[in-house]
Design a protein around this motif. Structure first.
Motif, PDB file in Angstrom:
ATOM      1  N   ARG A 131     -10.366 -11.115   0.323  1.00 57.57           N
ATOM      2  CA  ARG A 131     -10.511 -12.571   1.718  1.00 57.57           C
ATOM      3  C   ARG A 131      -9.335 -13.234   2.713  1.00 57.57           C
ATOM      4  NH1 ARG A 131     -15.489 -16.017  -0.544  1.00 57.57           N
ATOM      5  NH2 ARG A 131     -14.053 -15.873  -2.181  1.00 57.57           N
ATOM      6  N   LYS A 132      -8.147 -12.607   1.793  1.00 55.41           N
ATOM      7  CA  LYS A 132      -7.166 -13.579   2.170  1.00 55.41           C
ATOM      8  C   LYS A 132      -6.813 -12.735   3.502  1.00 55.41           C
ATOM      9  CE  LYS A 132      -5.381 -15.650  -0.926  1.00 55.41           C
ATOM     10  NZ  LYS A 132      -5.419 -17.973  -1.215  1.00 55.41           N
ATOM     11  N   ILE A 133      -6.125 -13.584   4.636  1.00 55.40           N
ATOM     12  CA  ILE A 133      -6.389 -13.249   6.232  1.00 55.40           C
ATOM     13  C   ILE A 133      -6.363 -12.335   6.731  1.00 55.40           C
ATOM     14  CG2 ILE A 133      -3.715 -12.378   7.453  1.00 55.40           C
ATOM     15  CD1 ILE A 133      -2.428 -12.594   5.540  1.00 55.40           C
ATOM     16  N   LYS A 134      -7.973 -12.733   6.382  1.00 58.54           N
ATOM     17  CA  LYS A 134      -9.363 -12.141   6.994  1.00 58.54           C
ATOM     18  C   LYS A 134      -9.603 -10.842   6.842  1.00 58.54           C
ATOM     19  CE  LYS A 134      -9.481 -15.102  11.280  1.00 58.54           C
ATOM     20  NZ  LYS A 134      -9.329 -14.861  13.091  1.00 58.54           N
ATOM     21  N   LYS A 135      -9.026 -10.572   5.665  1.00 64.36           N
ATOM     22  CA  LYS A 135      -9.393  -9.182   4.923  1.00 64.36           C
ATOM     23  C   LYS A 135      -8.812  -8.196   5.199  1.00 64.36           C
ATOM     24  CE  LYS A 135     -14.541 -10.282   3.474  1.00 64.36           C
ATOM     25  NZ  LYS A 135     -15.688  -9.478   3.453  1.00 64.36           N
ATOM     26  N   ILE A 136      -7.534  -8.265   6.018  1.00 65.44           N
ATOM     27  CA  ILE A 136      -7.101  -7.329   6.424  1.00 65.44           C
ATOM     28  C   ILE A 136      -5.645  -6.871   5.724  1.00 65.44           C
ATOM     29  CG2 ILE A 136      -5.360  -7.184   8.559  1.00 65.44           C
ATOM     30  CD1 ILE A 136      -6.621  -9.201  10.422  1.00 65.44           C
ATOM     31  N   PRO A 137      -5.011  -7.221   5.334  1.00 63.91           N
ATOM     32  CA  PRO A 137      -4.454  -6.620   4.133  1.00 63.91           C
ATOM     33  C   PRO A 137      -5.019  -5.740   3.530  1.00 63.91           C
ATOM     34  CG  PRO A 137      -3.715  -8.895   4.618  1.00 63.91           C
ATOM     35  CD  PRO A 137      -4.965  -8.583   5.260  1.00 63.91           C
ATOM     36  N   SER A 138      -6.165  -6.244   2.954  1.00 62.74           N
ATOM     37  CA  SER A 138      -7.170  -5.397   1.825  1.00 62.74           C
ATOM     38  C   SER A 138      -7.770  -3.950   2.689  1.00 62.74           C
ATOM     39  CB  SER A 138      -8.340  -6.233   1.263  1.00 62.74           C
ATOM     40  OG  SER A 138      -9.242  -5.028   0.504  1.00 62.74           O
ATOM     41  N   LYS A 139      -8.035  -4.723   3.091  1.00 65.10           N
ATOM     42  CA  LYS A 139      -8.681  -3.314   4.032  1.00 65.10           C
ATOM     43  C   LYS A 139      -7.404  -2.013   4.677  1.00 65.10           C
ATOM     44  CE  LYS A 139     -13.045  -5.678   6.231  1.00 65.10           C
ATOM     45  NZ  LYS A 139     -13.385  -5.901   7.258  1.00 65.10           N
ATOM     46  N   LEU A 140      -6.483  -2.533   5.700  1.00 61.16           N
ATOM     47  CA  LEU A 140      -5.550  -1.130   5.605  1.00 61.16           C
ATOM     48  C   LEU A 140      -4.933  -0.622   4.286  1.00 61.16           C
ATOM     49  CD1 LEU A 140      -2.650  -3.540   8.039  1.00 61.16           C
ATOM     50  CD2 LEU A 140      -4.457  -1.656   8.061  1.00 61.16           C
ATOM     51  N   TRP A 141      -4.577  -1.569   3.065  1.00 61.16           N
ATOM     52  CA  TRP A 141      -4.204  -1.297   2.079  1.00 61.16           C
ATOM     53  C   TRP A 141      -5.588  -0.028   1.346  1.00 61.16           C
ATOM     54  CZ3 TRP A 141      -0.100  -2.177  -1.193  1.00 61.16           C
ATOM     55  CH2 TRP A 141       0.192  -2.169  -2.062  1.00 61.16           C
ATOM     56  N   TYR A 142      -6.642   0.162   1.439  1.00 62.71           N
ATOM     57  CA  TYR A 142      -7.801   0.655   1.004  1.00 62.71           C
ATOM     58  C   TYR A 142      -8.194   1.747   1.692  1.00 62.71           C
ATOM     59  CZ  TYR A 142      -9.161  -2.237  -3.091  1.00 62.71           C
ATOM     60  OH  TYR A 142      -9.280  -3.075  -4.329  1.00 62.71           O
ATOM     61  N   ASN A 143      -7.790   2.200   2.984  1.00 63.59           N
ATOM     62  CA  ASN A 143      -8.147   2.602   4.203  1.00 63.59           C
ATOM     63  C   ASN A 143      -7.083   3.376   4.236  1.00 63.59           C
ATOM     64  OD1 ASN A 143     -11.081   2.970   5.115  1.00 63.59           O
ATOM     65  ND2 ASN A 143     -10.082   0.249   5.638  1.00 63.59           N
ATOM     66  N   THR A 144      -5.863   2.888   3.690  1.00 61.54           N
ATOM     67  CA  THR A 144      -4.321   3.670   3.891  1.00 61.54           C
ATOM     68  C   THR A 144      -3.949   4.144   2.715  1.00 61.54           C
ATOM     69  OG1 THR A 144      -3.213   1.621   5.007  1.00 61.54           O
ATOM     70  CG2 THR A 144      -3.698   2.783   6.835  1.00 61.54           C
ATOM     71  N   ILE A 145      -3.121   3.680   1.955  1.00 60.52           N
ATOM     72  CA  ILE A 145      -3.191   3.375   0.470  1.00 60.52           C
ATOM     73  C   ILE A 145      -3.538   4.569  -0.437  1.00 60.52           C
ATOM     74  CG2 ILE A 145      -1.402   2.698  -1.558  1.00 60.52           C
ATOM     75  CD1 ILE A 145      -0.454   2.396   1.013  1.00 60.52           C
ATOM     76  N   VAL A 146      -4.634   3.961  -0.694  1.00 58.10           N
ATOM     77  CA  VAL A 146      -6.238   4.410  -1.963  1.00 58.10           C
ATOM     78  C   VAL A 146      -6.709   5.777  -1.318  1.00 58.10           C
ATOM     79  CG1 VAL A 146      -8.114   4.018  -2.734  1.00 58.10           C
ATOM     80  CG2 VAL A 146      -6.774   2.162  -2.359  1.00 58.10           C
ATOM     81  N   ARG A 147      -6.325   5.320  -0.079  1.00 58.71           N
ATOM     82  CA  ARG A 147      -6.561   7.352   0.885  1.00 58.71           C
ATOM     83  C   ARG A 147      -5.835   8.592   0.429  1.00 58.71           C
ATOM     84  NH1 ARG A 147     -12.021   7.136   3.198  1.00 58.71           N
ATOM     85  NH2 ARG A 147     -12.414   4.900   4.036  1.00 58.71           N
ATOM     86  N   SER A 148      -4.490   7.914   0.846  1.00 61.70           N
ATOM     87  CA  SER A 148      -3.720   9.103   1.038  1.00 61.70           C
ATOM     88  C   SER A 148      -2.995   9.062  -0.411  1.00 61.70           C
ATOM     89  CB  SER A 148      -2.326   8.388   2.184  1.00 61.70           C
ATOM     90  OG  SER A 148      -2.489   7.687   1.653  1.00 61.70           O
ATOM     91  N   LEU A 149      -2.052   8.375  -0.788  1.00 59.95           N
ATOM     92  CA  LEU A 149      -1.341   8.044  -2.010  1.00 59.95           C
ATOM     93  C   LEU A 149      -1.979   7.843  -3.342  1.00 59.95           C
ATOM     94  CD1 LEU A 149       1.210   5.483  -0.364  1.00 59.95           C
ATOM     95  CD2 LEU A 149       1.282   7.828  -0.454  1.00 59.95           C
ATOM     96  N   MET A 150      -2.874   7.493  -2.977  1.00 57.91           N
ATOM     97  CA  MET A 150      -3.630   7.442  -4.633  1.00 57.91           C
ATOM     98  C   MET A 150      -5.020   8.675  -4.574  1.00 57.91           C
ATOM     99  SD  MET A 150      -3.789   3.266  -5.633  1.00 57.91           S
ATOM    100  CE  MET A 150      -2.648   2.025  -5.589  1.00 57.91           C
ATOM    101  N   LYS A 151      -5.423   9.683  -4.198  1.00 55.39           N
ATOM    102  CA  LYS A 151      -5.711  10.300  -3.749  1.00 55.39           C
ATOM    103  C   LYS A 151      -6.519  11.199  -5.021  1.00 55.39           C
ATOM    104  CE  LYS A 151      -3.429  13.691  -1.171  1.00 55.39           C
ATOM    105  NZ  LYS A 151      -3.437  14.375   0.164  1.00 55.39           N
ATOM    106  N   ASN A 152      -4.929  11.321  -5.476  1.00 53.22           N
ATOM    107  CA  ASN A 152      -4.995  12.469  -6.601  1.00 53.22           C
ATOM    108  C   ASN A 152      -4.885  10.916  -8.521  1.00 53.22           C
ATOM    109  OD1 ASN A 152      -4.246  14.588  -5.524  1.00 53.22           O
ATOM    110  ND2 ASN A 152      -2.675  14.398  -4.992  1.00 53.22           N
ATOM    111  N   VAL A 153      -4.977   9.966  -8.340  1.00 57.94           N
ATOM    112  CA  VAL A 153      -5.077   9.123  -9.617  1.00 57.94           C
ATOM    113  C   VAL A 153      -6.415   9.354  -9.680  1.00 57.94           C
ATOM    114  CG1 VAL A 153      -5.110   7.141 -10.089  1.00 57.94           C
ATOM    115  CG2 VAL A 153      -2.945   7.939  -8.977  1.00 57.94           C
ATOM    116  N   THR A 154      -6.602   9.163 -11.163  1.00 55.75           N
ATOM    117  CA  THR A 154      -7.969   9.021 -12.332  1.00 55.75           C
ATOM    118  C   THR A 154      -8.097   7.923 -11.761  1.00 55.75           C
ATOM    119  OG1 THR A 154      -8.082  11.052 -13.814  1.00 55.75           O
ATOM    120  CG2 THR A 154      -9.364   8.752 -13.713  1.00 55.75           C
ATOM    121  N   ILE A 155      -9.477   6.656 -10.886  1.00 60.98           N
ATOM    122  CA  ILE A 155      -9.546   5.751 -11.211  1.00 60.98           C
ATOM    123  C   ILE A 155     -11.590   5.291 -12.001  1.00 60.98           C
ATOM    124  CG2 ILE A 155     -10.568   3.893  -9.705  1.00 60.98           C
ATOM    125  CD1 ILE A 155      -8.974   5.309  -7.273  1.00 60.98           C
TER     126      ILE A 155
END
Length: 372
Positions: A131-155
């Motif tokens: 919830r920090k800074i109106k969730k903006i950093p979190s939403k950017l992270w999940y929608n960019t970093i997770v979708r692209s750089l973590m796409k081949n990772v087992t979660i």
């Protein structure tokens, strides 16, 4: 196997300043690493140096405490940054069969995803945006970093809540869920309950301890038995206020504040209790729920903790929002059944059982990638 665990934050810090503790051997991650060791694996844990204990520095496995940088941006109690981690993984990645990193929203997980995604499991607990800074950093992270750089990772999610959340951003999420375990050797079965309940947690607003005190007060009136006691285990900013409430209710002979307890002390007190009481306003997976079950002590909680679904699934107590004194009576009336269900379930949540679950994930998802 040789296993590397990336978990910089070893315990919750409620301020920007991490207060060092004497020992970390009561922490969840330390005991989970010990579970791997007990199954014959060689373990290395990387943590932030801010969490290095002040006294107990003899460990059961290798722990590397890395320096944190740029603390004004990457605060060690939230999202620490270790410059050394990149070069360490580049140099040592071939020395490990499996790398386990905590959380997708983590610089450790990002670095490991870039260098050795085929060996990496991200163990995901968060089930909502930060919830920090109106969730903006979190939403950017999940929608960019997770979708692209973590796409081949087992979660691997730690709960149904986490599975539902992280599956929105990655197709690498397993159907298997691995929740928190606990050191089964530190928590002994106790079927001999006394007239007492326990609640465990920091004395801070989100733990909602005041509500438990008021419900217990009404229970004493309804049950007409002044022999019952409530033990409150923890310390925090609301301690004086809560003690004042107990005094106002004239319940000093029934409600006791224990302060922080060691595993040994907690085992004794929790094992003798009829139930562990939880009425939190905000939490993820709660370790006290797991530890209570290991003692064969049922749990009375609301639906907020992520691991509350296990209580429903295995009938280990009661899960109910806005629970009240009648639910305490219900626990007493059905205590024998709940105790035996806890005893039957406890082996499946030992740290060794959790280690075995990770071994299964390794064989199913990681080994085929590394053998190519």
């Amino acid at each position: 196997m040789n296993i590397l665990v990336l978990n910089s934050i070893l315990y919750t810090a409620n301020s920007k300043n991490v207060h060092p503790v004497k020992t970390i051997k009561d922490t969840l991650l330390y005991n989970q690493c010990l579970g791997f060791v007990n199954r014959g694996h060689h373990v290395t844990l990387i943590a932030a140096e801010e969490f290095k204990p002040t006294e107990d520095t003899l460990f059961d496995f290798e722990i590397l405490f890395f320096k944190s940088y740029y603390k004004s941006v990457f605060n060690p109690h939230l999202i620490p940054y270790h410059k050394k981690l990149y070069s360490f993984l580049q140099k040592n990645k071939n020395n490990y069969d499996l790398i386990i990193s905590s959380e997708c929203f983590s610089l450790n997980s990002l670095i490991a995803s870039v260098i050795c995604p085929e060996k990496l499991i991200i163990w995901q607990e968060l089930a909502a945006h930060n919830r920090k800074i109106k969730k903006i950093p979190s939403k950017l992270w999940y929608n960019t970093i997770v979708r692209s750089l973590m796409k081949n990772v087992t979660i691997v999610p730690r709960s149904l809540h986490a599975q539902k959340f992280i599956s929105k951003f990655s197709s690498g999420v397993t159907h298997e869920i691995i929740g928190h375990g606990a050191n089964i050797d530190k928590f002994k079965i106790n079927r001999d309950k006394t007239k007492q309940f326990i609640t465990i947690g920091q004395l801070i607003p989100r733990k909602n301890i005041e509500s438990i005190i008021r419900i217990f007060d009404r229970f004493l009136t309804a049950y007409a038995d002044d022999e019952f006691k409530l033990y409150i285990a923890g310390k925090g900013e609301l301690e004086s206020k809560l003690k004042g409430l107990v005094k106002t209710l004239h319940r000093e002979k029934n409600i006791f504040f224990t302060g922080h307890l060691s595993h040994e002390e907690l085992n004794s007190l929790m094992g003798a209790s009829i139930a562990c009481l939880v009425n939190t306003l905000q939490d993820n997976n709660m370790v006290c729920i797991t530890e209570s079950i290991l003692c064969a002590t049922p749990v009375l909680t609301n639906n907020i903790p992520y691991n509350s679904h296990r209580i429903i699934e295995k009938n280990l107590g009661i899960v109910k929002d806005n629970w009240d004194e009648t639910d305490l009576i219900n626990i007493i009336d059905n205590l024998k059944k709940y105790i035996e269900n806890c005893v039957e379930y406890r082996n499946s949540i030992s740290t060794e059982a959790i280690a075995d679950s990770f071994t299964g994930i390794y064989q199913k998802y990681i080994l085929p990638k590394t053998e190519k």
